[in-house]
Design an enzyme around this catalytic site. Structure first.
Site, PDB file in Angstrom:
ATOM      1  N   GLN A   1      69.143 -76.663 -23.473  1.00  0.00           N
ATOM      2  CA  GLN A   1      67.890 -77.216 -22.938  1.00  0.00           C
ATOM      3  C   GLN A   1      67.477 -78.473 -23.693  1.00  0.00           C
ATOM      4  O   GLN A   1      67.187 -78.405 -24.891  1.00  0.00           O
ATOM      5  CB  GLN A   1      66.783 -76.154 -23.060  1.00  0.00           C
ATOM      6  CG  GLN A   1      65.436 -76.607 -22.539  1.00  0.00           C
ATOM      7  CD  GLN A   1      64.337 -75.591 -22.839  1.00  0.00           C
ATOM      8  OE1 GLN A   1      64.468 -74.784 -23.772  1.00  0.00           O
ATOM      9  NE2 GLN A   1      63.260 -75.628 -22.089  1.00  0.00           N
ATOM     10  N   GLY A   2      67.437 -79.605 -22.988  1.00  0.00           N
ATOM     11  CA  GLY A   2      67.031 -80.863 -23.627  1.00  0.00           C
ATOM     12  C   GLY A   2      65.646 -81.287 -23.186  1.00  0.00           C
ATOM     13  O   GLY A   2      65.498 -82.254 -22.440  1.00  0.00           O
TER      14      GLY A   2
ATOM     15  N   SER B   1      62.566 -80.946 -25.693  1.00  0.00           N
ATOM     16  CA  SER B   1      61.804 -81.471 -26.837  1.00  0.00           C
ATOM     17  C   SER B   1      62.457 -82.702 -27.451  1.00  0.00           C
ATOM     18  O   SER B   1      63.688 -82.834 -27.470  1.00  0.00           O
ATOM     19  CB  SER B   1      61.689 -80.396 -27.928  1.00  0.00           C
ATOM     20  OG  SER B   1      61.142 -79.232 -27.389  1.00  0.00           O
TER      21      SER B   1
ATOM     22  N   GLU C   1      60.836 -69.542 -18.906  1.00  0.00           N
ATOM     23  CA  GLU C   1      61.119 -69.491 -20.347  1.00  0.00           C
ATOM     24  C   GLU C   1      60.172 -68.509 -21.038  1.00  0.00           C
ATOM     25  O   GLU C   1      60.551 -67.805 -21.959  1.00  0.00           O
ATOM     26  CB  GLU C   1      60.982 -70.887 -20.958  1.00  0.00           C
ATOM     27  CG  GLU C   1      61.291 -70.904 -22.450  1.00  0.00           C
ATOM     28  CD  GLU C   1      61.355 -72.293 -23.066  1.00  0.00           C
ATOM     29  OE1 GLU C   1      61.151 -73.277 -22.354  1.00  0.00           O
ATOM     30  OE2 GLU C   1      61.613 -72.340 -24.285  1.00  0.00           O
TER      31      GLU C   1
ATOM     32  N   SER D   1      53.796 -73.211 -27.908  1.00  0.00           N
ATOM     33  CA  SER D   1      53.281 -72.548 -29.123  1.00  0.00           C
ATOM     34  C   SER D   1      52.104 -71.628 -28.770  1.00  0.00           C
ATOM     35  O   SER D   1      51.486 -71.773 -27.716  1.00  0.00           O
ATOM     36  CB  SER D   1      52.833 -73.597 -30.141  1.00  0.00           C
ATOM     37  OG  SER D   1      51.614 -74.177 -29.716  1.00  0.00           O
ATOM     38  N   ASN D   2      51.815 -70.694 -29.675  1.00  0.00           N
ATOM     39  CA  ASN D   2      50.734 -69.744 -29.389  1.00  0.00           C
ATOM     40  C   ASN D   2      49.380 -70.443 -29.266  1.00  0.00           C
ATOM     41  O   ASN D   2      48.518 -70.009 -28.509  1.00  0.00           O
ATOM     42  CB  ASN D   2      50.703 -68.652 -30.467  1.00  0.00           C
ATOM     43  CG  ASN D   2      51.841 -67.653 -30.255  1.00  0.00           C
ATOM     44  OD1 ASN D   2      52.766 -67.917 -29.475  1.00  0.00           O
ATOM     45  ND2 ASN D   2      51.778 -66.524 -30.924  1.00  0.00           N
TER      46      ASN D   2
HETATM   47  C1  LIG Z   1      63.853 -72.304 -33.279  1.00  0.00           C
HETATM   48  C2  LIG Z   1      63.423 -73.235 -32.200  1.00  0.00           C
HETATM   49  C3  LIG Z   1      64.227 -73.395 -31.085  1.00  0.00           C
HETATM   50  C4  LIG Z   1      63.868 -74.308 -30.086  1.00  0.00           C
HETATM   51  N1  LIG Z   1      64.718 -74.500 -29.035  1.00  0.00           N
HETATM   52  C5  LIG Z   1      64.478 -75.498 -28.143  1.00  0.00           C
HETATM   53  C6  LIG Z   1      65.425 -75.836 -27.147  1.00  0.00           C
HETATM   54  O1  LIG Z   1      66.481 -75.210 -27.015  1.00  0.00           O
HETATM   55  N2  LIG Z   1      65.156 -76.885 -26.337  1.00  0.00           N
HETATM   56  C7  LIG Z   1      63.994 -77.594 -26.412  1.00  0.00           C
HETATM   57  O2  LIG Z   1      63.796 -78.500 -25.614  1.00  0.00           O
HETATM   58  N3  LIG Z   1      63.066 -77.292 -27.360  1.00  0.00           N
HETATM   59  C8  LIG Z   1      63.284 -76.266 -28.226  1.00  0.00           C
HETATM   60  N4  LIG Z   1      62.365 -75.970 -29.210  1.00  0.00           N
HETATM   61  C9  LIG Z   1      61.197 -76.826 -29.349  1.00  0.00           C
HETATM   62  C10 LIG Z   1      59.884 -76.148 -29.052  1.00  0.00           C
HETATM   63  O3  LIG Z   1      59.671 -76.048 -27.670  1.00  0.00           O
HETATM   64  C11 LIG Z   1      58.790 -77.002 -29.742  1.00  0.00           C
HETATM   65  O4  LIG Z   1      58.989 -76.844 -31.138  1.00  0.00           O
HETATM   66  C12 LIG Z   1      57.404 -76.559 -29.374  1.00  0.00           C
HETATM   67  O5  LIG Z   1      57.120 -76.921 -28.053  1.00  0.00           O
HETATM   68  C13 LIG Z   1      56.340 -77.237 -30.299  1.00  0.00           C
HETATM   69  O6  LIG Z   1      56.514 -78.610 -30.346  1.00  0.00           O
HETATM   70  P1  LIG Z   1      56.631 -79.395 -31.734  1.00  0.00           P
HETATM   71  O7  LIG Z   1      57.645 -78.693 -32.574  1.00  0.00           O
HETATM   72  O8  LIG Z   1      56.864 -80.831 -31.414  1.00  0.00           O
HETATM   73  O9  LIG Z   1      55.228 -79.209 -32.442  1.00  0.00           O
HETATM   74  P2  LIG Z   1      53.891 -80.008 -32.110  1.00  0.00           P
HETATM   75  O10 LIG Z   1      53.713 -80.114 -30.634  1.00  0.00           O
HETATM   76  O11 LIG Z   1      53.890 -81.274 -32.900  1.00  0.00           O
HETATM   77  O12 LIG Z   1      52.807 -79.019 -32.673  1.00  0.00           O
HETATM   78  C14 LIG Z   1      52.531 -78.907 -34.088  1.00  0.00           C
HETATM   79  C15 LIG Z   1      51.391 -77.897 -34.253  1.00  0.00           C
HETATM   80  O13 LIG Z   1      50.210 -78.363 -33.596  1.00  0.00           O
HETATM   81  C16 LIG Z   1      49.743 -77.419 -32.638  1.00  0.00           C
HETATM   82  N5  LIG Z   1      49.236 -78.100 -31.450  1.00  0.00           N
HETATM   83  C17 LIG Z   1      49.845 -79.130 -30.787  1.00  0.00           C
HETATM   84  N6  LIG Z   1      49.089 -79.518 -29.732  1.00  0.00           N
HETATM   85  C18 LIG Z   1      47.981 -78.725 -29.731  1.00  0.00           C
HETATM   86  C19 LIG Z   1      46.847 -78.618 -28.874  1.00  0.00           C
HETATM   87  N7  LIG Z   1      46.700 -79.408 -27.815  1.00  0.00           N
HETATM   88  N8  LIG Z   1      45.914 -77.671 -29.174  1.00  0.00           N
HETATM   89  C20 LIG Z   1      46.069 -76.844 -30.237  1.00  0.00           C
HETATM   90  N9  LIG Z   1      47.129 -76.916 -31.096  1.00  0.00           N
HETATM   91  C21 LIG Z   1      48.083 -77.810 -30.819  1.00  0.00           C
HETATM   92  C22 LIG Z   1      50.969 -76.581 -32.281  1.00  0.00           C
HETATM   93  O14 LIG Z   1      50.625 -75.277 -31.833  1.00  0.00           O
HETATM   94  C23 LIG Z   1      51.716 -76.521 -33.610  1.00  0.00           C
HETATM   95  O15 LIG Z   1      51.172 -75.517 -34.424  1.00  0.00           O
HETATM   96  C24 LIG Z   1      62.664 -75.026 -30.201  1.00  0.00           C
HETATM   97  C25 LIG Z   1      61.836 -74.854 -31.316  1.00  0.00           C
HETATM   98  C26 LIG Z   1      62.210 -73.970 -32.301  1.00  0.00           C
HETATM   99  C27 LIG Z   1      61.321 -73.812 -33.495  1.00  0.00           C
END
Ligand SMILES: Cc1cc2nc3c(=O)[nH]c(=O)nc-3n(C[C@H](O)[C@H](O)[C@H](O)COP(=O)(O)OP(=O)(O)OC[C@H]3O[C@@H](n4cnc5c(N)ncnc54)[C@H](O)[C@@H]3O)c2cc1C
Length: 400
Positions: free
Chosen positions: A126-127, A129, A244, A385-386
């Site tokens: 999945q591409g 993020s 998902e 995220s939660n």
């Molecule tokens: C082990 C793992 C596997 C993954 N696998 C895939 C994959 O296969 N393909 C893929 O595409 N992605 C994948 N992901 C990515 C995942 O979907 C993202 O990590 C996730 O969506 C959070 O984005 P971010 O890491 O950029 O954090 P950010 O979006 O930068 O968030 C950082 C923090 O801020 C909080 N936050 C952000 N916006 C808000 C808001 N509006 N209100 C309240 N709080 C907020 C978040 O909850 C988090 O705690 C994976 C992630 C992990 C950790």
């Protein structure tokens, strides 16, 4: 609303149990129970076993190879697989791309790609993020610029789970830089072996190689690999995310892990007394068990509502939050129960002692309690995220 299973559904449960007893290799189940990572070959073998029975893509319509199960039958199947410690189905092809192709793909795309998902010819990742586009997914910057019958793709994806096993990746790419954020995105299928694709590992806190970065430099992708309309990829993206989020709550995983934890805690002693008699530990164990029982009932209510023709709304976000909190708490208690043996790096002598400490959990040993604890931190981050789930709940229920 009747939350009991019918006699027919109980018969189906027996059929699933018999299948698992016959087809699930004990050594693979032991690895799953111990929380060890499976090899690519082991995952592929389990897919092939399910596919041979017609049970791999259990939520696809029958015309595309699904078994035609009801919502309740799907739930029973997933639950029994967890209890038996069956490997999870790798979700990217079967659970994510498959439903998108079925809803938005052209007949030619469906005919070509769907059978390849079922028979294991393609391994998808999945591409979505990117650095700077996670929760705010519509901020993706990877570009796809039309050049005759091809798009030229440049950019970077990150956190690409099991991308090192994959030969194909489905991507969100920006095809219109001037449009409003969500409106300039397209959904593209890219060959991981095409010139200009580079994959680099990300090693996680548990020391494992599960996720990756993927770089695209002038990668040529046939226009035929565009799913849906150009600049309408956001619709596919959102549709995929609903799939998902299903099952990240992982109730069956928690039921199996809690049983293991209870057996473990009954064997452990602290200051000469069973760990189960330690009031602080017993209180946390009881709390997580009550939470899990509540979750099971909520989940059955959602299933009964869906079976009755409804659609899950804010409930799937609630289940995701609570389910992942419960899974994380169980790994935290398991780490505590293992005491000093939960340390990530043990000497050979200590590893031998661990067998002594943790054996009895149906033959499986818990040699990696700290690794599992660290690995499961991801559950409250991916799949939305939660915190983002809480935003969804507040919008849908409180109208904020
Ligand atoms: C082990 C793992 C596997 C993954 N696998 C895939 C994959 O296969 N393909 C893929 O595409 N992605 C994948 N992901 C990515 C995942 O979907 C993202 O990590 C996730 O969506 C959070 O984005 P971010 O890491 O950029 O954090 P950010 O979006 O930068 O968030 C950082 C923090 O801020 C909080 N936050 C952000 N916006 C808000 C808001 N509006 N209100 C309240 N709080 C907020 C978040 O909850 C988090 O705690 C994976 C992630 C992990 C950790």
């Amino acid at each position: 609303m009747d939350l009991n299973f019918t006699a027919e559904e109980e018969r189906f449960r027996q059929e699933v149990r018999q299948f698992l007893a016959e087809k699930l290799a004990p050594e693979v189940a032991a690895k799953v129970a111990a929380g060890d990572h499976l090899s690519k070959a082991e995952m592929e073998k389990w897919h092939a076993t399910l596919n041979a029975r017609g049970w791999l893509a259990n939520h696809w319509p029958q015309q595309f190879g699904g078994p035609g199960w009801t919502t309740v039958e799907k739930f029973i199947f997933e639950h029994e697989c967890c209890l038996a410690n069956a490997p999870r189905v790798v979700p990217f092809g079967v659970n994510m791309l498959g439903p998108v192709l079925i809803k938005y793909g052209s007949p030619a795309q469906q005919q070509y790609w769907l059978p390849r998902i079922l028979n294991g010819q393609d391994w998808w990742c999945q591409g979505y993020s990117e650095p700077g586009a996670g929760s705010d997914l519509a901020a993706v910057k990877t570009t796809a610029v039309r050049d005759g019958d091809h798009y030229i793709v440049n950019g970077q994806k990150t956190w690409t789970t099991l991308g090192h096993h994959a030969n194909m990746i489905f991507c969100l790419v920006r095809t219109d830089r001037d449009a409003k954020k969500q409106e300039g995105i397209s959904f593209l299928l890219i060959d991981m072996h095409a010139p200009g694709v580079e994959i680099r590992p990300i090693i996680t806190l548990d020391g494992a190689h599960e996720v990756n970065e993927v770089f695209f430099t002038d990668v040529r992708v046939p226009v035929a690999n565009l799913v849906g309309e150009e600049n309408r990829g956001w619709t596919c993206a959102k549709y995929l995310l609903t799939y998902e989020r299903t099952n990240i709550a992982g109730i069956g995983f928690s039921v199996a892990a809690l049983e293991r934890l209870k057996r473990l805690a009954a064997k452990q002693t602290r200051n000469g007394k069973p760990l189960l008699d330690d009031p602080a530990f017993a209180m946390r164990l009881a709390r997580v068990e009550i939470d899990l029982e509540n979750m099971k009932t909520t989940n059955l209510r959602v299933i009964a509502a869906v079976a009755g023709g409804g659609v899950p709304g804010a409930e799937s976000s609630m289940l995701k939050i609570r389910g992942t909190e419960i899974r994380q708490e169980i790994t935290s208690l398991t780490r505590r129960a293992m005491g000093p043996y939960a340390r990530p790096f043990l000497s050979d002598d200590e590893l031998a002692e661990v067998t002594e400490v943790a054996e009895g959990s149906e033959g499986s040993t818990i040699t990696n309690a700290a690794a599992q604890y660290f690995n499961n931190r991801k559950l409250s981050i991916f799949g939305g995220s939660n915190e983002i789930q809480k935003n969804i709940i507040s919008k849908m229920i409180l109208g904020l």
